[in-house]
Design a protein around this motif. Structure first.
Motif, PDB file in Angstrom:
ATOM      1  N   ARG A   1       0.826  -1.211   0.000  1.00 18.65           N
ATOM      2  CA  ARG A   1       0.000   0.000   0.000  1.00 18.65           C
ATOM      3  C   ARG A   1       0.858   1.259   0.000  1.00 18.65           C
ATOM      4  N   ARG A   2       1.953   1.228   0.718  1.00 20.25           N
ATOM      5  CA  ARG A   2       2.825   2.413   0.753  1.00 20.25           C
ATOM      6  C   ARG A   2       3.476   2.682  -0.605  1.00 20.25           C
ATOM      7  N   SER A   3       3.740   1.626  -1.359  1.00 18.11           N
ATOM      8  CA  SER A   3       4.421   1.810  -2.638  1.00 18.11           C
ATOM      9  C   SER A   3       3.457   2.016  -3.808  1.00 18.11           C
ATOM     10  N   ALA A   4       2.159   1.869  -3.575  1.00 18.81           N
ATOM     11  CA  ALA A   4       1.174   2.029  -4.655  1.00 18.81           C
ATOM     12  C   ALA A   4       0.963   3.508  -4.982  1.00 18.81           C
ATOM     13  N   PHE A   5       0.824   3.786  -6.268  1.00 20.03           N
ATOM     14  CA  PHE A   5       0.530   5.143  -6.729  1.00 20.03           C
ATOM     15  C   PHE A   5      -0.930   5.299  -7.126  1.00 20.03           C
ATOM     16  N   SER A   6      -1.620   4.161  -7.255  1.00 19.10           N
ATOM     17  CA  SER A   6      -3.034   4.211  -7.628  1.00 19.10           C
ATOM     18  C   SER A   6      -3.765   3.024  -7.005  1.00 19.10           C
ATOM     19  N   LEU A   7      -5.076   3.129  -6.916  1.00 16.07           N
ATOM     20  CA  LEU A   7      -5.885   2.034  -6.388  1.00 16.07           C
ATOM     21  C   LEU A   7      -5.804   0.803  -7.285  1.00 16.07           C
ATOM     22  N   ALA A   8      -5.644   1.028  -8.571  1.00 21.46           N
ATOM     23  CA  ALA A   8      -5.563  -0.085  -9.514  1.00 21.46           C
ATOM     24  C   ALA A   8      -4.399  -1.017  -9.174  1.00 21.46           C
ATOM     25  N   GLN A   9      -3.331  -0.463  -8.613  1.00 17.50           N
ATOM     26  CA  GLN A   9      -2.181  -1.284  -8.251  1.00 17.50           C
ATOM     27  C   GLN A   9      -2.477  -2.202  -7.056  1.00 17.50           C
ATOM     28  N   LEU A  10      -3.526  -1.909  -6.326  1.00 21.94           N
ATOM     29  CA  LEU A  10      -3.864  -2.717  -5.156  1.00 21.94           C
ATOM     30  C   LEU A  10      -4.870  -3.829  -5.448  1.00 21.94           C
ATOM     31  N   VAL A  11      -5.465  -3.791  -6.615  1.00 20.34           N
ATOM     32  CA  VAL A  11      -6.471  -4.793  -6.964  1.00 20.34           C
ATOM     33  C   VAL A  11      -5.778  -6.142  -7.175  1.00 20.34           C
ATOM     34  N   ARG A  12      -6.344  -7.163  -6.536  1.00 21.07           N
ATOM     35  CA  ARG A  12      -5.845  -8.527  -6.741  1.00 21.07           C
ATOM     36  C   ARG A  12      -6.968  -9.503  -6.450  1.00 21.07           C
ATOM     37  N   ARG A  13      -6.849 -10.641  -7.031  1.00 16.97           N
ATOM     38  CA  ARG A  13      -7.869 -11.674  -6.856  1.00 16.97           C
ATOM     39  C   ARG A  13      -7.481 -12.548  -5.661  1.00 16.97           C
ATOM     40  N   GLU A  14      -8.396 -12.671  -4.725  1.00 13.95           N
ATOM     41  CA  GLU A  14      -8.166 -13.485  -3.531  1.00 13.95           C
ATOM     42  C   GLU A  14      -8.814 -14.848  -3.719  1.00 13.95           C
ATOM     43  N   ALA A  15      -8.177 -15.849  -3.176  1.00 12.58           N
ATOM     44  CA  ALA A  15      -8.756 -17.193  -3.230  1.00 12.58           C
ATOM     45  C   ALA A  15     -10.025 -17.220  -2.383  1.00 12.58           C
ATOM     46  N   ARG A  16     -10.991 -17.978  -2.840  1.00 14.68           N
ATOM     47  CA  ARG A  16     -12.246 -18.102  -2.105  1.00 14.68           C
ATOM     48  C   ARG A  16     -11.988 -18.913  -0.834  1.00 14.68           C
ATOM     49  N   PRO A  17     -12.553 -18.489   0.304  1.00 11.82           N
ATOM     50  CA  PRO A  17     -12.361 -19.270   1.533  1.00 11.82           C
ATOM     51  C   PRO A  17     -12.877 -20.690   1.346  1.00 11.82           C
ATOM     52  N   ARG A  18     -12.170 -21.625   1.948  1.00 18.41           N
ATOM     53  CA  ARG A  18     -12.522 -23.035   1.827  1.00 18.41           C
ATOM     54  C   ARG A  18     -13.096 -23.520   3.156  1.00 18.41           C
TER      55      ARG A  18
END
Length: 132
Positions: free
Chosen positions: A90-107
């Motif tokens: 988060r500290r190194s991100a320049f935009s929100l788009a850089q923080l988007v990632r796909r998380e695995a669905r809880p099992r």
């Protein structure tokens, strides 16, 4: 709130999570866990009802109850490592788009698997209590 404000807010939240998971806030975290348990059981409480135990175990004293709080993490995971990494991200991100990632669905896991994960820690805790 624009993107940079939101990014700043996300960074502050990651800093707060890191602080909360630190050893310095162990008592506060353990008390919080007990409060969430009591909340789930619909047992009323006040902050004054909680006191740290003079000697551990237990971790938290609540009225006549004594709580031992512990985390059981998947193999290879450490309590605060993921939040430290997230804070850096988060500290190194320049935009929100850089923080988007796909998380695995809880099992979902079965009760048997849950008990299998808890058993080694519970055995260790039982041994420690016996010695004290």
């Amino acid at each position: 709130m624009d993107d940079s404000d939101y990014l700043r807010l996300l960074t502050i939240q990651a800093e707060q999570a890191n602080a909360f998971l630190s050893n310095a806030r162990k008592w506060e975290r353990e008390r919080w866990v007990c409060q969430r348990l009591l909340q789930g059981l619909n047992i009323p409480y006040r902050s004054e009802d909680f006191t740290p135990a003079g000697q551990e175990p237990p971790d938290v004293l609540f009225r006549d109850a004594a709580f031992e709080v512990f985390f059981v993490l998947d193999e290879g995971r450490r309590l605060n490592d993921e939040w430290r990494e997230e804070l850096q991200r988060r500290r190194s991100a320049f935009s929100l788009a850089q923080l988007v990632r796909r998380e695995a669905r809880p099992r979902r896991i079965s009760a048997v698997e849950l008990l299998g994960r808890l058993a080694p820690t519970l055995r260790k805790k039982a041994h420690n209590y016996r010695e004290r």
